[in-house]
Write an enzyme that holds these catalytic residues in place. Structure first.
Site, PDB file in Angstrom:
ATOM      1  N   TYR A   1      -2.671  -0.550  10.815  1.00 14.70           N
ATOM      2  CA  TYR A   1      -2.713  -0.745   9.115  1.00 14.70           C
ATOM      3  C   TYR A   1      -1.312  -0.300   8.641  1.00 14.70           C
ATOM      4  O   TYR A   1      -0.466  -1.092   8.222  1.00 14.70           O
ATOM      5  CB  TYR A   1      -3.793  -0.272   8.305  1.00 14.70           C
ATOM      6  CG  TYR A   1      -3.764  -0.795   6.727  1.00 14.70           C
ATOM      7  CD1 TYR A   1      -4.098  -2.057   6.640  1.00 14.70           C
ATOM      8  CD2 TYR A   1      -3.380   0.262   5.878  1.00 14.70           C
ATOM      9  CE1 TYR A   1      -4.069  -2.224   5.116  1.00 14.70           C
ATOM     10  CE2 TYR A   1      -3.456  -0.144   4.618  1.00 14.70           C
ATOM     11  CZ  TYR A   1      -3.621  -1.384   4.267  1.00 14.70           C
ATOM     12  OH  TYR A   1      -3.730  -1.859   2.962  1.00 14.70           O
TER      13      TYR A   1
ATOM     14  N   SER B   1       0.956  -1.108  -0.117  1.00 15.80           N
ATOM     15  CA  SER B   1       0.022  -0.020  -0.014  1.00 15.80           C
ATOM     16  C   SER B   1       0.912   1.320  -0.182  1.00 15.80           C
ATOM     17  O   SER B   1       2.155   1.420   0.335  1.00 15.80           O
ATOM     18  CB  SER B   1      -0.829  -0.177   1.257  1.00 15.80           C
ATOM     19  OG  SER B   1      -1.575   1.134   1.353  1.00 15.80           O
TER      20      SER B   1
END
Length: 275
Positions: free
Chosen positions: A147, A134
């Site tokens: 995250y 990501s």
């Protein structure tokens, strides 16, 4: 093998689903995983060999890999580690259990899958391990600490793995998407409601904004791309003779990669704090 085989995790929706569908159409033998029977049925209808996989269960991981290798005669061209979720919440409000669960799914399960596949690829003399990271694997945003941490860890893990396998024919690749159309926000909202006591938090006002954003059925985040944008670079990672070490997807990912190199940390912090 008559067809290149690939094991893809997290295929019920979004990136994994689009990748499975597209690669089947492209002639790959796709082993697509999900947890719900209705999702497995849909994947079978697309031509995938659908397999149940619960990433929090080591026995499920072992059984899934064993099943794939039994079907292929002990070979596998590629592993696409994709299944993940985001645990929202300020760092100070995150229970240890929430952080453990985030790493269990987003990192530890990927490690177990990767460990089981590496000997197969060593033995056959080829293979590709592709990790779906990501933009939050190299920059951070507030209220995404769990995250962020899991993806930063994944980047370090993958970079290390690439070095350790540099004398083998196994290619290791990172994909770094930004905003992509998926059910990611819906799953994040469920995780938030499960673990965060937002009403009694110092961040309650910001949490209300976060919940409103996550609850929207339409993703109006600027520069959001369809899942097919990730599949396009996945195909490059699978089929290029010498794939890139990193593929960045969406404008924000490219932009923040540049800004991280050019801006002083305090300037970048101010920008990210407003995101």
């Amino acid at each position: 093998m008559s067809k290149k085989s690939i094991l893809i995790t997290g295929c019920s929706t979004g990136i994994g689903f689009d990748a499975a569908k597209t690669l089947v159409e492209r002639g790959y033998r796709v082993f697509a995983t999900a947890r719900q029977q209705q999702d497995l049925n849909q994947l079978k209808e697309l031509g995938c060999e659908a397999l149940y996989l619960e990433l929090k269960d080591e026995q499920s991981i072992d059984a899934c890999v064993d099943s794939v290798l039994e079907k292929t005669g002990g070979e596998l061209y590629a592993l696409f580690n994709n299944a993940a979720y985001g645990q929202p919440g300020a760092i100070e409000d995150l229970p240890i259990e929430a952080l453990k669960q985030q790493f269990e799914v987003n990192l530890f399960s990927w490690h177990r899958l990767t460990q089981k596949i590496i000997p197969v690829m060593r033995k056959q003399g080829y293979g590709r391990i592709i990790q779906n990271s990501s933009v939050l694997g190299f920059v951070t945003m507030p209220y995404r600490g769990a995250y962020n941490a899991s993806k930063f860890a994944l980047e370090g893990y993958t970079d290390t793995l690439r070095l350790e396998l540099s004398n083998t024919p196994i290619q290791v690749v990172l994909i770094e998407p930004g905003p992509i159309e998926s059910q990611f926000r819906m799953n994040a909202l469920k995780a938030f409601e499960r673990y965060i006591n937002w009403e009694n938090s110092e961040h309650s006002v910001n949490y209300q904004k976060q919940m409103s954003r996550l609850a929207k059925t339409v993703n109006n985040t600027p520069f959001t791309l369809p899942a097919s944008a990730v599949t396009k670079v996945l195909i490059k990672a699978l089929e290029s003779k010498r794939p890139k070490l990193r593929y960045r997807v969406t404008f924000p990912t490219h932009l923040f990669a540049i800004l991280k190199r050019l801006l002083p940390t305090r300037w970048l912090d101010r920008l990210l704090a407003k995101s």
